[in-house]
Design a protein around this motif. Structure first.
Motif, PDB file in Angstrom:
ATOM      1  N   VAL A  46     -19.318  78.702 -43.366  1.00 16.21           N
ATOM      2  CA  VAL A  46     -18.964  78.264 -42.014  1.00 16.21           C
ATOM      3  C   VAL A  46     -18.399  79.424 -41.198  1.00 16.21           C
ATOM      4  O   VAL A  46     -18.704  79.573 -40.014  1.00 16.21           O
ATOM      5  N   ILE A  47     -17.590  80.272 -41.843  1.00 21.42           N
ATOM      6  CA  ILE A  47     -17.037  81.429 -41.131  1.00 21.42           C
ATOM      7  C   ILE A  47     -18.160  82.375 -40.697  1.00 21.42           C
ATOM      8  O   ILE A  47     -18.216  82.817 -39.546  1.00 21.42           O
ATOM      9  N   TYR A  48     -19.078  82.665 -41.629  1.00 25.01           N
ATOM     10  CA  TYR A  48     -20.218  83.529 -41.289  1.00 25.01           C
ATOM     11  C   TYR A  48     -21.045  82.925 -40.152  1.00 25.01           C
ATOM     12  O   TYR A  48     -21.456  83.619 -39.229  1.00 25.01           O
ATOM     13  N   LEU A  49     -21.290  81.629 -40.264  1.00 26.48           N
ATOM     14  CA  LEU A  49     -22.144  80.975 -39.273  1.00 26.48           C
ATOM     15  C   LEU A  49     -21.526  81.085 -37.875  1.00 26.48           C
ATOM     16  O   LEU A  49     -22.219  81.396 -36.902  1.00 26.48           O
ATOM     17  N   ALA A  50     -20.209  80.842 -37.807  1.00 30.80           N
ATOM     18  CA  ALA A  50     -19.535  80.958 -36.515  1.00 30.80           C
ATOM     19  C   ALA A  50     -19.678  82.374 -35.969  1.00 30.80           C
ATOM     20  O   ALA A  50     -19.909  82.582 -34.779  1.00 30.80           O
ATOM     21  N   ALA A  51     -19.568  83.378 -36.874  1.00 31.46           N
ATOM     22  CA  ALA A  51     -19.700  84.776 -36.447  1.00 31.46           C
ATOM     23  C   ALA A  51     -21.123  85.049 -35.962  1.00 31.46           C
ATOM     24  O   ALA A  51     -21.332  85.701 -34.945  1.00 31.46           O
ATOM     25  N   LEU A  52     -22.110  84.520 -36.711  1.00 29.19           N
ATOM     26  CA  LEU A  52     -23.507  84.763 -36.338  1.00 29.19           C
ATOM     27  C   LEU A  52     -23.817  84.169 -34.973  1.00 29.19           C
ATOM     28  O   LEU A  52     -24.580  84.742 -34.189  1.00 29.19           O
ATOM     29  N   GLN A  53     -23.204  83.016 -34.704  1.00 29.55           N
ATOM     30  CA  GLN A  53     -23.472  82.389 -33.422  1.00 29.55           C
ATOM     31  C   GLN A  53     -22.783  83.119 -32.282  1.00 29.55           C
ATOM     32  O   GLN A  53     -23.090  82.894 -31.120  1.00 29.55           O
ATOM     33  N   GLY A  54     -21.851  84.005 -32.649  1.00 30.61           N
ATOM     34  CA  GLY A  54     -21.178  84.785 -31.629  1.00 30.61           C
ATOM     35  C   GLY A  54     -21.850  86.123 -31.353  1.00 30.61           C
ATOM     36  O   GLY A  54     -21.398  86.868 -30.489  1.00 30.61           O
ATOM     37  N   VAL A  55     -22.906  86.432 -32.106  1.00 32.62           N
ATOM     38  CA  VAL A  55     -23.613  87.703 -31.861  1.00 32.62           C
ATOM     39  C   VAL A  55     -24.286  87.619 -30.493  1.00 32.62           C
ATOM     40  O   VAL A  55     -25.031  86.681 -30.229  1.00 32.62           O
ATOM     41  N   PRO A  56     -24.016  88.603 -29.599  1.00 33.99           N
ATOM     42  CA  PRO A  56     -24.554  88.510 -28.241  1.00 33.99           C
ATOM     43  C   PRO A  56     -26.075  88.410 -28.245  1.00 33.99           C
ATOM     44  O   PRO A  56     -26.754  89.202 -28.903  1.00 33.99           O
ATOM     45  N   GLN A  57     -26.570  87.430 -27.510  1.00 33.11           N
ATOM     46  CA  GLN A  57     -28.012  87.218 -27.448  1.00 33.11           C
ATOM     47  C   GLN A  57     -28.706  88.451 -26.866  1.00 33.11           C
ATOM     48  O   GLN A  57     -29.844  88.765 -27.226  1.00 33.11           O
ATOM     49  N   SER A  58     -27.997  89.180 -25.984  1.00 30.48           N
ATOM     50  CA  SER A  58     -28.607  90.345 -25.331  1.00 30.48           C
ATOM     51  C   SER A  58     -29.010  91.397 -26.371  1.00 30.48           C
ATOM     52  O   SER A  58     -30.054  92.029 -26.258  1.00 30.48           O
ATOM     53  N   LEU A  59     -28.172  91.553 -27.414  1.00 27.38           N
ATOM     54  CA  LEU A  59     -28.473  92.529 -28.466  1.00 27.38           C
ATOM     55  C   LEU A  59     -29.766  92.156 -29.174  1.00 27.38           C
ATOM     56  O   LEU A  59     -30.639  92.983 -29.420  1.00 27.38           O
ATOM     57  N   ILE A  60     -29.870  90.865 -29.537  1.00 28.12           N
ATOM     58  CA  ILE A  60     -31.047  90.373 -30.262  1.00 28.12           C
ATOM     59  C   ILE A  60     -32.284  90.585 -29.395  1.00 28.12           C
ATOM     60  O   ILE A  60     -33.304  91.108 -29.865  1.00 28.12           O
ATOM     61  N   GLU A  61     -32.160  90.199 -28.115  1.00 25.11           N
ATOM     62  CA  GLU A  61     -33.324  90.297 -27.231  1.00 25.11           C
ATOM     63  C   GLU A  61     -33.749  91.754 -27.054  1.00 25.11           C
ATOM     64  O   GLU A  61     -34.938  92.074 -27.092  1.00 25.11           O
ATOM     65  N   ALA A  62     -32.759  92.642 -26.903  1.00 24.86           N
ATOM     66  CA  ALA A  62     -33.086  94.063 -26.726  1.00 24.86           C
ATOM     67  C   ALA A  62     -33.871  94.582 -27.922  1.00 24.86           C
ATOM     68  O   ALA A  62     -34.874  95.289 -27.776  1.00 24.86           O
ATOM     69  N   SER A  63     -33.423  94.193 -29.132  1.00 26.94           N
ATOM     70  CA  SER A  63     -34.108  94.698 -30.310  1.00 26.94           C
ATOM     71  C   SER A  63     -35.507  94.102 -30.423  1.00 26.94           C
ATOM     72  O   SER A  63     -36.427  94.727 -30.935  1.00 26.94           O
ATOM     73  N   MET A  64     -35.679  92.866 -29.922  1.00 29.45           N
ATOM     74  CA  MET A  64     -37.002  92.253 -29.951  1.00 29.45           C
ATOM     75  C   MET A  64     -37.955  93.001 -29.022  1.00 29.45           C
ATOM     76  O   MET A  64     -39.099  93.260 -29.367  1.00 29.45           O
ATOM     77  N   ILE A  65     -37.423  93.346 -27.842  1.00 25.51           N
ATOM     78  CA  ILE A  65     -38.257  94.070 -26.874  1.00 25.51           C
ATOM     79  C   ILE A  65     -38.657  95.425 -27.458  1.00 25.51           C
ATOM     80  O   ILE A  65     -39.779  95.888 -27.300  1.00 25.51           O
ATOM     81  N   ASP A  66     -37.716  96.030 -28.200  1.00 24.25           N
ATOM     82  CA  ASP A  66     -38.039  97.309 -28.832  1.00 24.25           C
ATOM     83  C   ASP A  66     -39.002  97.144 -29.999  1.00 24.25           C
ATOM     84  O   ASP A  66     -39.364  98.136 -30.650  1.00 24.25           O
ATOM     85  N   GLY A  67     -39.334  95.899 -30.329  1.00 23.86           N
ATOM     86  CA  GLY A  67     -40.327  95.660 -31.371  1.00 23.86           C
ATOM     87  C   GLY A  67     -39.799  95.779 -32.788  1.00 23.86           C
ATOM     88  O   GLY A  67     -40.536  96.074 -33.718  1.00 23.86           O
ATOM     89  N   ALA A  68     -38.478  95.543 -32.986  1.00 26.97           N
ATOM     90  CA  ALA A  68     -37.925  95.622 -34.340  1.00 26.97           C
ATOM     91  C   ALA A  68     -38.383  94.423 -35.161  1.00 26.97           C
ATOM     92  O   ALA A  68     -38.436  93.300 -34.660  1.00 26.97           O
ATOM     93  N   SER A  69     -38.704  94.674 -36.424  1.00 25.15           N
ATOM     94  CA  SER A  69     -39.106  93.579 -37.306  1.00 25.15           C
ATOM     95  C   SER A  69     -37.870  92.730 -37.618  1.00 25.15           C
ATOM     96  O   SER A  69     -36.744  93.196 -37.469  1.00 25.15           O
TER      97      SER A  69
END
Lengths: 295, 371
Positions: free
Chosen positions: A173-196
């Motif tokens: 539960v602690i990890y999950l709460a942390a994961l949900q706090g990861v900024p979406q902008s970071l994830i999206e940026a890495s997707m645009i950069d084509g990271a697997s």
């Protein structure tokens, strides 16, 4: 100090007075007394007798002490990475866009709330060598000679690690709460950069939650060095060939079974130092791996 | 976005994990509902069953003690009271060779031409007075849960109701003590400005690092000199003096409430205690509930505390009582009763969880992230 300041100080102290009083009686005094007892021969019934460093010297030559250190470290070497990795895996799975996330989370979390004694009873039954569910299943799928979980000294620590793994939902539960706090902008940026997805995990997600991984590691170390209840209940103390005589169990036995309260206090102080050293070590290592946002 | 296969894989792993986490609960409850003999003779059987055999024309419930799948004889040794089942091959010339060497004269009661295709079953009446061997096909069986295991488990724990009362008393006292004192202290550390506040708060944080074994011995000797060992007092008195961890959590929460609120009340001439009691506390109910919940669970689950301080079996808590129940059964553990008792101890926790699931998750996240 002006009279207004003094008044404010008094009001503040009044509010924190329950803790202050409790601190003096239930923490400060016991800590000092414990340090004193650790240099004494003390059995609670009579006055403590000063013996200098004797308890600490005894520890060095006490083979059972070293066995308890070894058992505790070995157990944590199995249980801690297993627990942290499993919890992280489950949390990563739960962080995917899945249906019924709440239900899964509840299922994983619930065992961590179960009273240690009741959990120990259930696992005693499941791990029973002859009648237990686990070995029934193992025999059923073709293992003719399944491990004697709680009887064979080689298997007692893995057994207890399994039991502690059942309670990892708290960490999930602690990890999950942390994961949900990861900024979406970071994830999206890495997707645009084509990271697997794998690279995204290693280079974006894990660094982003590294403070929480570090927090769980610290809590795990501190709790792991004091592991007591499930081993004490399931093995009735030290277990076969003292294979689960953990540090905290040996302290308990010295204090309340042998009435060597001075020795028990000395052991407790060594534990305190050990925790301090490991925590400092972890904080040094963490500087290289833990990324705090905004730095 | 996720492909179909990886989505499937995620669900498969989540379900497998969930099955593993639920299984111990399921196995506990199922064992709790089994007759004692079935837990021992057919440990792998998934559901508890009732077996009935035809006795004098109508079906009567029987106990089964073994399944025979190869040709055997039901024999009585000369001088022995109870008949036994032996493989046919081990009997010759009216004598049976139980161990190497000495052969014992016997009387054959029944031939059992069993095969794995047509097993026979050893049965006994429920009171154990009569035994027989019959074809498995002559038996009638259906799933049947032994709910009476629960009252029997309670009875075999002897002081169950006292244990329950003690545990509940400790829970209530600990919850009241912790919530009231921690809230008050947290208020002092968050909503009031005074000299020395930060220093004392730092001290409070440091106390969280002290491992329990360090203070264990002096606390014991302190409570002993106060004559409290053997009573419930050492297990709740401390809670009225605020718990550092809970103070920390509540302080985090208190700080989120705008300062203007207190200022306005102060200007209206409201005393500090009234601000705390009538304005801030009601606003912090969610955080107080989280602290209360975890304190309740801590008291309900505690083992080491009662183990150290309680000496008389009649003063035990449920956790100690359950442990004592296991220890008192020397030799053959009556697993169904032990599992029934464990179920009873776990049940309130599970109920509480489903009742306040969101609070738990919020609480964990609060302590984990902000901590």
């Amino acid at each position: 100090m002006t009279s207004g300041e003094r008044r404010r100080s008094l009001v503040g102290l009044a509010f924190v007075s329950p803790w202050l009083l409790g601190f003096l009686v239930f923490t400060a005094y016991p800590v000092c007394a414990s340090l004193y007892y650790s240099f004494c021969d003390y059995d609670v019934l009579s006055r403590p007798v000063w013996v200098g460093l004797l308890n600490y010297q005894d520890m060095v030559s006490d083979s059972v002490f070293w066995l308890s250190v070894r058992n505790t470290l070995l157990f944590n070497l199995i249980a801690l990475p297993l627990g942290l990795a499993s919890a992280l895996t489950l949390a990563l799975l739960l962080n995917q866009p899945v249906k019924m996330r709440g239900t899964f989370r509840a299922i994983y979390y619930l065992p961590s709330l179960v009273p240690a004694v009741a959990g120990a009873m259930v696992w005693l039954w499941i791990l029973n060598a002859r009648l237990g569910l686990l070995n029934q299943v193992l025999v059923g799928i073709g293992f003719s000679n399944p491990p004697q979980w709680l009887v064979d000294p080689a298997w007692t620590k893995p057994s207890l690690a399994l039991v502690s793994l059942w309670g990892c939902g708290n960490t999930v539960v602690i990890y999950l709460a942390a994961l949900q706090g990861v900024p979406q902008s970071l994830i999206e940026a890495s997707m645009i950069d084509g990271a697997s997805p794998f690279r995204r995990l290693v280079h974006v997600t894990l660094p982003a939650i590294s403070p929480v991984i570090y927090f769980n590691l610290l809590i795990g170390i501190i709790g792991g060095l004091q592991v007591f209840t499930s081993a004490f209940i399931m093995m009735g103390g030290a277990g076969p060939e003292r294979s689960v005589l953990f540090y905290a169990i040996y302290i308990y036995q010295n204090a309340f079974e042998y009435r060597h309260m001075g020795y028990a206090s000395a052991m407790a102080w060594v534990l305190c130092m050990l925790i301090l050293v490991l925590t400092l070590l972890a904080s040094q290592i963490s500087k290289r791996f833990v990324h705090y946002q905004g730095e | 976005m996720m492909s179909k296969t990886s989505k499937l894989l995620v669900y498969a792993l989540l379900l497998a994990g969930a099955a593993v986490f639920i299984l111990p609960f399921a196995w506990m409850v199922i064992t709790a509902l089994k007759p004692v003999d079935q837990a021992l003779t057919q440990p792998g059987a998934w559901l508890p069953r009732k077996f009935e055999a035809q006795v004098g024309g109508h079906f009567k419930e029987v106990r089964t003690s073994g399944v025979i799948t190869e040709p055997s004889l039901w024999i009585r040794q000369a001088g022995a009271r109870n008949p036994v089942v032996v493989r046919e091959a081990t009997v010759w010339d009216g004598a049976w060779n139980p161990a190497a060497g000495a052969s014992v004269p016997i009387e054959v009661i029944k031939r059992v031409p069993a095969s794995s295709g047509q097993p026979w079953v050893e049965i006994s009446s429920l009171d154990g007075s009569a035994t027989d061997i019959i074809r498995a096909s002559e038996m009638r069986t259906h799933v049947s849960f032994r709910w009476e295991n629960f009252p029997r488990a309670i009875a075999s724990m002897r002081h169950f109701w006292r244990y329950l009362a003690n545990t509940l008393l400790l829970c209530v006292l600990n919850v009241c003590g912790t919530v009231l004192s921690s809230a008050m202290v947290a208020y002092g550390f968050s909503r009031l400005e005074w000299r020395g506040r930060e220093g004392l708060f730092g001290l409070l944080l440091v106390t969280m690092m002290i491992p329990f074994p360090v203070v264990m011995v002096p606390l014991y000797s302190l409570f002993r000199s106060l004559g409290m060992v053997g009573t419930l007092q050492p297990l709740w008195i401390g809670s009225f003096f605020a718990n550092a961890f809970n103070v920390f959590i509540l302080r985090q929460f208190f700080r989120t409430i705008p300062k203007d609120l207190s200022e306005a009340a102060r200007i209206d001439g409201c005393g500090e205690f009234r601000i705390f009691w009538q304005i801030i506390l009601p606003l912090c109910t969610p955080a107080l509930i989280v602290v209360g919940l975890f304190t309740f669970l801590g008291a309900w689950n505690d083992y080491l505390g009662p183990l150290i301080y309680l000496t008389d079996e009649r003063d035990f808590t449920l956790a100690l009582g359950l442990d004592a129940m296991k220890s008192s059964e020397s030799g053959a553990t009556e697993w169904p009763y032990l599992m029934a008792a464990s179920t009873l101890v776990i049940l309130p926790v599970v109920a509480l969880f489903f009742f306040a699931q969101r609070k738990f998750v919020e609480g964990i996240a609060l302590t984990g992230i902000k901590g």
